[in-house]
Design an enzyme around this catalytic site. Structure first.
Site, short mmCIF file in Angstrom:
data_model
loop_
_atom_site.label_atom_id
_atom_site.label_comp_id
_atom_site.label_asym_id
_atom_site.label_seq_id
_atom_site.Cartn_x
_atom_site.Cartn_y
_atom_site.Cartn_z
N LEU A 369 43.99 97.96 -22.21
CA LEU A 369 43.84 98.80 -23.55
C LEU A 369 44.48 100.02 -23.59
CD1 LEU A 369 40.43 97.26 -24.28
CD2 LEU A 369 42.20 96.59 -25.25
N GLY A 370 44.57 100.64 -22.36
CA GLY A 370 45.08 101.92 -22.21
C GLY A 370 45.26 102.40 -20.71
N GLY A 372 47.05 105.49 -17.67
CA GLY A 372 48.32 106.26 -17.32
C GLY A 372 48.22 106.34 -15.67
N PHE A 374 46.46 108.03 -13.48
CA PHE A 374 45.46 108.17 -12.92
C PHE A 374 44.24 107.28 -13.47
CE2 PHE A 374 47.50 112.27 -12.60
CZ PHE A 374 47.97 111.99 -11.19
N ARG A 376 42.86 103.80 -16.24
CA ARG A 376 43.22 102.75 -17.29
C ARG A 376 41.89 102.12 -17.84
NH1 ARG A 376 46.26 98.01 -13.82
NH2 ARG A 376 45.88 96.90 -15.73
N VAL A 377 42.07 101.46 -18.91
CA VAL A 377 40.98 100.79 -19.39
C VAL A 377 41.40 99.35 -19.71
CG1 VAL A 377 39.42 100.39 -21.24
CG2 VAL A 377 40.07 102.77 -20.26
N LYS A 392 36.59 100.63 -17.21
CA LYS A 392 37.44 101.63 -17.03
C LYS A 392 37.57 102.22 -15.76
CE LYS A 392 36.72 106.84 -18.26
NZ LYS A 392 35.86 107.64 -19.08
N ASP A 509 32.13 116.25 -27.25
CA ASP A 509 33.83 116.04 -27.24
C ASP A 509 34.01 115.27 -28.54
OD1 ASP A 509 36.38 116.34 -26.77
OD2 ASP A 509 36.61 114.36 -25.52
N LYS A 511 35.42 113.66 -31.64
CA LYS A 511 36.71 113.47 -32.16
C LYS A 511 37.15 112.18 -32.49
CE LYS A 511 39.10 113.35 -27.81
NZ LYS A 511 39.96 114.09 -26.75
N ASN A 514 37.35 109.34 -29.84
CA ASN A 514 36.07 109.00 -29.21
C ASN A 514 35.02 108.17 -29.73
OD1 ASN A 514 37.32 110.11 -26.80
ND2 ASN A 514 36.11 112.03 -26.94
N ASP A 527 33.29 107.59 -24.51
CA ASP A 527 33.70 108.55 -23.61
C ASP A 527 32.71 109.71 -23.61
OD1 ASP A 527 35.11 110.19 -22.01
OD2 ASP A 527 36.98 109.97 -23.19
N THR A 546 37.87 119.80 -27.23
CA THR A 546 39.32 119.46 -27.66
C THR A 546 39.67 120.51 -28.37
OG1 THR A 546 39.04 116.96 -27.41
CG2 THR A 546 40.94 117.82 -28.66
#
Length: 707
Positions: A369-370, A372, A374, A376-377, A392, A509, A511, A514, A527, A546
């Site tokens: 699902l996502g 980088g 370091f 991932r999900v 996660k 956080d 936003k 999230n 998150d 953020t």
């Protein structure tokens, strides 16, 4: 349209803060240089608002760094230790270079008295330019931790001082410590010159005063004339009866020297805590203690928990086609069994059975699902029940420097139990990674919904010589989602924040990225990496959140509590309705410009003409810069928000019970594009995982031994 925002943190501080040590053999700034450095730093947002004594303490801890001609002081893109200092040029000259179309272009020159790197005092932000010496140069360096140590020390001292003042006021004796702390932010500071009358006998007043600095004389009228009856010094108070009712002043108070007073209005007191008469009548008993907010306690200790094995099966591409890779991780028995509560029993085995099979959790990994370099999900299926979850995964070496956030997320998400908060079902680790198993939210997040719903509209806007709206030309403008749709989402988040705050948790956080959407169209707050438990009315001082969403008290390092979440709700509501952030006009990519607007009381937020008056009013009350006066922080807390006109017809109980039909069901197109982008990003970064040294792996093992 506002883009996806990245959260940042200034680093957590455990317990009592201590002054960081300077580098070995560092040469501190000299007393004869203090005034010059203070003047250079005085133009900065963070430094200029500090007390002069604190400024001097900070400057005295700055140290010299010699930079030979040609050397690079700052390299564009640097993070971590290379991005934690601000610099003031003592001598020499620097050129500022930025990479544009692959070439370094000079964009500025820095000479004696110039400073750069202010944002490094807030958080670990990648350096935005390269700074190189064009001749032999010397700078004074200021470390982030040194700066934040003194700012925190100042704020804690001021809070403790006002709390001590309040402890000595008899009519406030029945207030709890948490209630006194809530009052601290409500005081205004007023200055009076020698001979100036502060209050006059016989006048009606609604202000209570505490002497912060200076002296004052108290007079009363008698048949023989005015008579001195008292002399007030620091920590003395007067006018406290004004907090009870509107009655004539019983004396005149006149400043004897320059006088600085902390003042509190009766109206403000009542907004925050309610009528004082009721608080005075309240008994200090077990009943009062029982009314305090419940604290979340971890369900089980990490000590003496039976270990359990976790097997993660995933497809791995190789030269001979796809193969199944099995990753072995370790968890704990209670977390493995947690997954099977209410689920399908294992074939021929009770969930509470003993033996190795009962202690094994098997997960099959599916779509990413996502992710980088370091983290991932991905979607995983638990084999014994067939239930799907979100897994996660975090690289240990990437989070080993801030483990507090990881452990807070672990404890909080394991114990939250609210329909609009994501729940954690298990946590485990292998040699390189930490894992969380969460609710699967297939509908994407609120940013996906906003992108799908936002549109460009035309509205007639009176301007210039066009005074009459119907004759004014139409102007193109961006419009976010409808107010009805936003009301459903914002209302759900209000309920989630109310639950968290009642359990002493500040989220920190908020936003669109999230807030996740489940298969039915309901939202869940997710998150919890920056969430934190606050107890006994305490504050926290870590800068995190953020840019664009952070509250003024967070930016200025004044210490904060749940107030930052209600500010974040105001920003989020504005973003959902308009498609842009409230502090983004005129447009800028510089986070420091945004921060200045956030704390600047003269900066006026612009509201597009299509917003309803009720929506504008709620946003403005949430974006109140003084936290004590912010909606959500007054006496009724979240009920003030629930009772606001914008929510006039919302059935809160139906919403919380999930009996209200979601106005929008998730669509595959909402998050499909982003998922595709993330999968591509995963492919690009797949071969870039770090190669930890044995020493680094040992450190990770020690830090996360109790995970």
């Amino acid at each position: 349209m506002t883009g996806r925002a990245k959260a940042i943190t200034g680093g957590a501080v455990k317990g009592k803060a201590t002054l960081p040590k300077l580098p070995t053999n560092a040469v501190k700034s000299q007393p004869e240089d203090y005034a010059f450095i203070e003047n250079a730093l005085g133009r900065l947002l963070l430094f200029g608002k500090l007390d002069s004594q604190v400024q001097r303490k900070i400057v005295s801890e700055m140290y010299e760094r010699t930079v030979p001609a040609g050397d690079i002081l700052i390299k564009e893109g640097d993070t971590g230790l290379a991005a934690c200092e601000l610099y003031v040029v003592k001598s020499g000259k620097f050129e500022v270079l930025q990479k544009r179309q692959g070439q370094n272009v000079r964009v500025n020159i820095k000479e004696r008295g110039d400073c750069f790197g202010e944002i490094s005092l807030m958080y670990d932000s990648p350096r935005t330019a390269t700074v190189a010496a064009t001749m032999d140069a010397v700078v004074w360096a200021l470390d982030r931790q040194v700066f934040r140590f003194f700012v925190r020390e100042l704020q804690e001292t001021q809070v403790s001082q006002v709390e001590l003042f309040l402890n000595s006021v008899p009519i406030l004796a029945n207030l709890s410590r948490e209630e006194r702390i809530r009052l601290v932010d409500a005081f205004e500071e007023n200055t009076y010159q020698a001979g100036q009358k502060v209050i006059v006998e016989g006048d009606k007043g609604d202000l209570f005063y505490i002497v912060k600095e200076g002296e004052a004389i108290v007079y009363q009228n008698t048949p023989g004339g005015q008579r001195k009856v008292n002399h007030l010094f620091k920590a003395d108070f007067f006018g406290e009866r004004a907090l009870l009712k509107d009655e004539p002043r019983m004396a005149t108070v006149e400043a004897y020297t320059k006088l600085v007073c902390l003042t509190l209005k009766r109206e403000t007191f009542q907004e925050i805590l309610g009528p004082l008469e009721q608080l005075m009548a309240r008994e200090k008993s077990n009943q009062v203690v029982a009314q305090k907010m419940a604290k979340l306690q971890p369900r089980g200790s990490h000590v003496h928990r039976p270990p359990a094995e976790v097997l993660i099966k995933r497809n791995k591409k190789g030269r001979n086609g796809n193969t199944i890779e099995v990753v072995r991780a370790r968890g704990h028995l209670d977390e493995v069994l947690e997954l099977r509560k209410g689920g399908t029993k294992l074939e021929g085995m009770d969930p509470g059975a003993s033996g190795k099979e009962a202690n094994t959790l098997v997960l099959t990994e599916g779509t990413v699902l996502g992710g980088g370099a370091f983290s991932r999900v991905s979607i995983v299926t638990e084999e014994s029940t067939g239930r799907t979850y979100a897994l996660k995964r975090m690289r240990k070496s990437a989070v080993v420097q801030c483990p507090e956030h990881v452990f807070c997320e672990q404890a909080i998400t394991k114990n939250v139990a609210h329909p609009f908060c994501i729940r954690q079902y298990a946590s485990f680790q292998d040699k390189y990674h930490l894992y969380f198993l969460f609710d699967l939210m297939p509908g994407g997040d609120l940013m996906d919904v906003l992108v799908a719903e936002a549109k460009v509209i035309k509205r007639r806007v009176p301007q210039g010589t066009w005074r009459i709206g119907c004759l004014a030309p139409k102007v193109k403008m961006l419009q976010g989602m409808s107010e009805d749709l936003a009301r459903f989402y914002i209302g759900s988040i209000v309920l989630a924040l109310e639950y968290l705050h009642n359990n002493n948790i500040v989220y920190r956080d908020l936003k669109p990225e999230n807030v996740f959407i489940d298969a039915s169209g309901y939202v869940k707050l997710g998150d919890f990496g920056f969430a934190k438990v606050l107890e006994n009315g305490n504050r926290t001082y870590t800068f995190c959140g953020t840019p664009g969403y952070v509250a003024p008290e967070n930016v200025l390092a004044h210490g904060y509590n749940y107030s930052v979440d209600w500010w974040g709700l105001g920003v989020l509501m504005y973003v959902l309705l308009t498609g842009r952030q409230p502090f983004s006009t005129p447009k800028t990519d510089d986070p420091m410009v945004v921060m200045r607007r956030i704390v600047d009381e003269n900066y006026q937020i612009k509201y597009p003409p299509y917003l309803s008056p009720a929506a504008k009013d709620l946003i403005s009350r949430l974006l109140e810069r003084k936290p004590a006066k912010r909606m959500g922080m007054l006496n009724a807390r979240a009920m003030d928000i629930k009772n606001h006109k914008w929510f006039e017809n919302l059935a809160w109980e139906e919403l919380e019970a999930r009996r209200m039909a979601a106005p929008r069901k998730p669509k595959e197109a909402d998050s499909a594009k982003r998922v595709k982008e993330m999968i591509e990003n995963e492919k690009k970064t797949a071969g870039k995982t770090p190669k930890e040294t044995p020493e680094e792996l040992q450190e990770c093992e020690m830090v996360f031994a109790d995970f």
